[in-house]
Scaffold this active site. Structure first.
Site, PDB file in Angstrom:
ATOM      1  CB  THR A 151      65.243  75.526  37.334  1.00  0.00           C
ATOM      2  OG1 THR A 151      64.572  74.360  37.789  1.00  0.00           O
ATOM      3  CG2 THR A 151      66.654  75.109  36.937  1.00  0.00           C
ATOM      4  NE  ARG A 199      61.114  65.219  37.439  1.00  0.00           N
ATOM      5  CZ  ARG A 199      61.673  66.399  37.127  1.00  0.00           C
ATOM      6  NH1 ARG A 199      62.165  67.141  38.072  1.00  0.00           N
ATOM      7  NH2 ARG A 199      61.704  66.814  35.899  1.00  0.00           N
ATOM      8  N   GLY A 206      65.183  65.361  37.847  1.00  0.00           N
ATOM      9  CA  GLY A 206      65.185  65.909  36.490  1.00  0.00           C
ATOM     10  C   GLY A 206      66.593  65.979  35.899  1.00  0.00           C
ATOM     11  CG  ASP A 207      67.247  69.076  33.057  1.00  0.00           C
ATOM     12  OD1 ASP A 207      66.279  69.238  33.841  1.00  0.00           O
ATOM     13  OD2 ASP A 207      67.764  70.013  32.427  1.00  0.00           O
ATOM     14  CB  THR A 266      65.833  76.282  33.074  1.00  0.00           C
ATOM     15  OG1 THR A 266      64.493  76.303  33.620  1.00  0.00           O
ATOM     16  CG2 THR A 266      65.937  77.384  32.033  1.00  0.00           C
ATOM     17  N   GLY A 267      64.031  73.711  32.055  1.00  0.00           N
ATOM     18  CA  GLY A 267      62.909  73.297  31.216  1.00  0.00           C
ATOM     19  C   GLY A 267      62.372  71.958  31.666  1.00  0.00           C
ATOM     20  N   GLY A 282      62.491  68.640  32.479  1.00  0.00           N
ATOM     21  CA  GLY A 282      63.656  67.803  32.747  1.00  0.00           C
ATOM     22  C   GLY A 282      63.698  66.470  32.030  1.00  0.00           C
TER      23      GLY A 282
HETATM   24  N1  ASP Z   1      64.656  71.177  34.577  1.00  0.00           N
HETATM   25  C1  ASP Z   1      64.103  71.179  35.908  1.00  0.00           C
HETATM   26  C2  ASP Z   1      63.608  69.802  36.241  1.00  0.00           C
HETATM   27  O1  ASP Z   1      63.031  69.153  35.379  1.00  0.00           O
HETATM   28  C3  ASP Z   1      62.969  72.093  36.068  1.00  0.00           C
HETATM   29  C4  ASP Z   1      63.176  73.497  35.633  1.00  0.00           C
HETATM   30  O2  ASP Z   1      64.070  73.780  34.858  1.00  0.00           O
HETATM   31  O3  ASP Z   1      62.412  74.338  36.076  1.00  0.00           O
HETATM   32  O4  ASP Z   1      63.738  69.388  37.378  1.00  0.00           O
END
Ligand code: ASP
Length: 310
Positions: free
Chosen positions: A177, A205, A207-208, A228-229, A231
């Site tokens: 990300t 799916r 994410g955030d 990032t993290g 989600g």
């Molecule tokens: N936050 C992103 C997601 O959940 C993934 C990531 O940050 O690597 O899609």
């Protein structure tokens, strides 16, 4: 002292020093720095914060090391479904695309949605159609093939599990990300985030990252944020908007708001990750509660920093 600043990330997670070879580490740092310089150049030439974050994110999307654009992870059926968002603080305009295949630079699709449509968010095939009508570059499957991502998918393909690019698997550590925040000479803030999401993800799916207020947010009155993290936890915590709200309603500094959300609120529900944040005064914060976060910044004083670990 310049009045411009930029910060970006290339993902947060379990980045174990012993698994990152010196050559790979050098390549990651070079990739971050190239994106930082590209975004900063836009600001230097009096470009907008919006153009700067788009430029920084495009540079990272084009780099196969990061889980976005070319390096996007494989989904359950061996395809790529990417998410991206962009927001500008001057007028709260935003654009987002989610679950889109084939787009070379999803952040540019998000930007086109913001600038050329009446909408904020478009999904999958509809978003692809909009992209084609608006001259956004499309690539075939071969473009998105990278050996490393393919192997990651092979390892869990056929199972019901899915995994974050940053979680540890078979002793390997993975990260991904990308995102950026910027402040331009006109005092405007912007944020952008782009991701391939989770390896082996299914059911569409999301994410955030593409969700305004969760993974991406910008408001000239407060701050610009790109997350990032994990989600799901970032969605439930409405992370980016929460930080902006803490500043707006509780008068917190950027640092205090970021610290509360990343080191307390997120930790309490098991939300691993981090973010880059920039306020209207040019203060930069890059907190993460994971082992590491690929990150880089050029602050108001022009000093550059590119880092992975704490
Ligand atoms: N936050 C992103 C997601 O959940 C993934 C990531 O940050 O690597 O899609």
């Amino acid at each position: 002292m310049e009045k411009i600043a930029i910060a970006l990330h290339g993902g947060a997670g379990t980045i174990a020093p012993h698994l990152l070879t010196p050559a790979l580490e050098k390549a990651y740092l070079a990739g971050l720095e190239a994106a930082l310089d590209a975004g900063y150049q836009v600001l230097k030439q009096n470009g907008s914060a919006t153009e700067a974050v788009a430029m920084a994110v495009v540079t990272l999307e084009d780099n196969p090391l990061f889980n976005a654009g070319k390096g996007a992870v494989f989904n359950h059926i061996g395809g790529h479904e990417m998410d991206a968002a962009i927001m500008q603080g001057i007028d709260l305009k935003a654009g987002a695309a989610c679950g889109v295949p084939s787009i070379k630079n999803p952040v540019l699709l998000a930007k086109a949605i913001m600038e050329k449509s009446e909408h904020v968010m478009m999904a999958s095939q509809g978003a692809l159609e909009f992209a084609k009508q608006n001259g956004i570059a499309i690539e075939d499957d071969a473009y998105f093939y990278t050996e490393q991502r393919y192997q990651q998918w092979q390892d869990i393909k056929g199972s019901d599990s899915f995994q974050l690019d940053h979680t540890e698997q078979k002793g390997e550590k993975k990260f991904g990300t990308v995102g950026a925040v910027a402040l331009d000479y006109h005092g405007n803030l912007a944020a952008a985030t782009s991701t391939g999401g989770m390896t082996n993800k299914k059911y569409g799916r999301i994410g955030d990252s593409p969700v305004i207020g969760a993974g991406t947010y910008a408001n000239n009155a407060t701050c610009a944020i790109s997350c990032t993290g994990h989600g799901e936890l970032f969605l439930r915590s409405v992370v980016a908007y929460d930080i902006s709200c803490l500043m707006a309603y509780k008068n917190m500094t950027l640092k205090a708001a970021c610290d509360l959300v990343v080191y307390d609120k997120l930790v309490k529900i098991g939300g691993e990750g981090g973010l880059v944040a920039l306020d209207h005064l040019g203060n930069i914060e890059m907190p993460f509660n994971s082992e590491g976060m690929y990150r880089a910044k050029i602050s108001l004083d022009g000093v550059k920093e590119v880092k992975i670990y704490k």
